[in-house]
Design an enzyme around this catalytic site. Structure first.
Site, PDB file in Angstrom:
ATOM      1  N   HIS A 105       0.806  -1.314  -0.007  1.00 22.56           N
ATOM      2  CA  HIS A 105      -0.039   0.075  -0.149  1.00 22.56           C
ATOM      3  C   HIS A 105       0.833   1.321   0.062  1.00 22.56           C
ATOM      4  O   HIS A 105       0.136   2.310   0.147  1.00 22.56           O
ATOM      5  CB  HIS A 105      -1.007  -0.141   1.220  1.00 22.56           C
ATOM      6  N   SER A 135     -16.121   2.098   1.348  1.00 28.92           N
ATOM      7  CA  SER A 135     -15.580   1.004   2.011  1.00 28.92           C
ATOM      8  C   SER A 135     -14.570   1.067   3.118  1.00 28.92           C
ATOM      9  O   SER A 135     -14.530   0.259   4.096  1.00 28.92           O
ATOM     10  CB  SER A 135     -14.804   0.260   0.661  1.00 28.92           C
TER      11      SER A 135
END
Ligand code: A3P
Length: 292
Positions: A105, A135
């Protein structure tokens, strides 16, 4: 330190906050000086862009129809996150009959100098940031290592400011897609995998130099479907304790749809979001496929 104490700690690396439960300063630094091999395949995403889904697709593309890893190894052991404290141990246990499949990430600024020393292939998966926001809001409610948002509106403000965990979505996408000429990078979206799974899986296989037989393609489609993955302990995070991810109130595989943001955005938030999106992405020179 106990698990509970570590659960609420934060590591700040390059001005970006990371959950201290999963990361240490050492593990974050180590990722940025990792020695990539030319055969490595790296999946990069901003959180909630479909990371787990693509981990499943990529492992299926490389397993050549042999489903043992799909049924017996959790996603984080098949494609470990480079920046996490568990990385070196998971790396040493990776299946050596495949290329090393890695996940991150991290922002381009941190990771790309190490990457550029190799010919490793990068799959960058993006998603409409409005759906990422929704989300991510739900994920903060079930993940013990992330703070509970006070409200959706406040959480949206933090997302737009780019001050939340894992940093700014805008910087992440601009940084990585800005390197398309310097890296061997394939940009794939959550939306295209959702709308055209077959052709997207073919595109991925071609990029990765794998030829899929027709039967293999069916196996991949089936085992990467939302219904299969929801039931699979190896990708639905049910192996983790309630302290880490508590799915009694909401599932990790929550909805799995495109455009769920419409049920959460007020017209005011939508206007604000579009204005920030325009100001941050307007001059990026990137043509991004989302309908905002
Ligand atoms: P939602 O919360 O919108 O349902 P990440 O793995 O990066 O954390 O992303 C999680 C998101 O990907 C969740 O989105 C999850 O439901 C979705 N997802 C995971 N597997 C999927 C699949 N097979 N099909 C569609 N969406 C999937």
């Amino acid at each position: 330190t106990s698990m509970n104490e570590r659960m609420n700690t934060t590591e700040i690396f390059d001005g970006i906050r990371f959950p201290g439960f999963l990361h240490t300063l050492e593990s974050l630094k180590a990722a940025c000086s990792f020695q990539f091999q030319d055969t490595d395949v790296l999946l990069v995403t901003f959180p909630k862009s479909g990371t787990t889904w693509m981990q499943q697709v990529l492992s299926l593309i490389f397993c050549e129809g042999h489903l043992w890893p799909i049924h017996h190894l959790p996603n984080w052991a098949r494609m470990p996150w480079m920046e996490q404290a568990s990385f070196s141990s998971l790396l040493s246990k990776l299946n050596t009959s495949w290329p090393r499949l890695l996940t991150s990430h991290l922002n381009a600024k941190g990771l790309s100098p190490a990457l550029m020393k190799s010919k490793a292939k990068v799959v960058y998966m993006g998603r409409n940031p409005k759906d990422v926001l929704v989300s991510y809001y739900h994920f903060h409610q079930i993940a013990g290592f992330l703070p509970n948002p006070s409200s959706f509106e406040d959480f949206a403000d933090e997302f737009l400011e780019g001050t939340g965990f894992f940093g700014s979505w805008f910087d992440h996408v601009k940084g990585w897609l800005g390197l398309q000429k310097d890296l061997t990078l394939l940009f794939v979206t959550y939306e295209e995998l959702h709308q055209e799974p077959r052709s997207t899986i073919r595109k991925l296989s071609e990029f990765l130099g794998r030829t899929l037989g027709p039967k293999e393609e069916e196996i991949i489609l089936e085992h990467s479907s939302f219904s299969f993955m929801s039931q699979s302990n190896m990708v639905n995070y049910s192996l983790l304790s309630k302290e880490i991810i508590d799915q009694s109130q909401g599932k990790f595989l929550r909805k799995g749809v495109v455009g769920n943001w419409r049920e959460y955005f007020t017209p005011e938030l939508n206007e604000k979001f579009n204005a920030v999106y325009q100001s941050k992405m307007g001059d990026s020179g990137l043509s991004l496929p989302w309908t905002m």
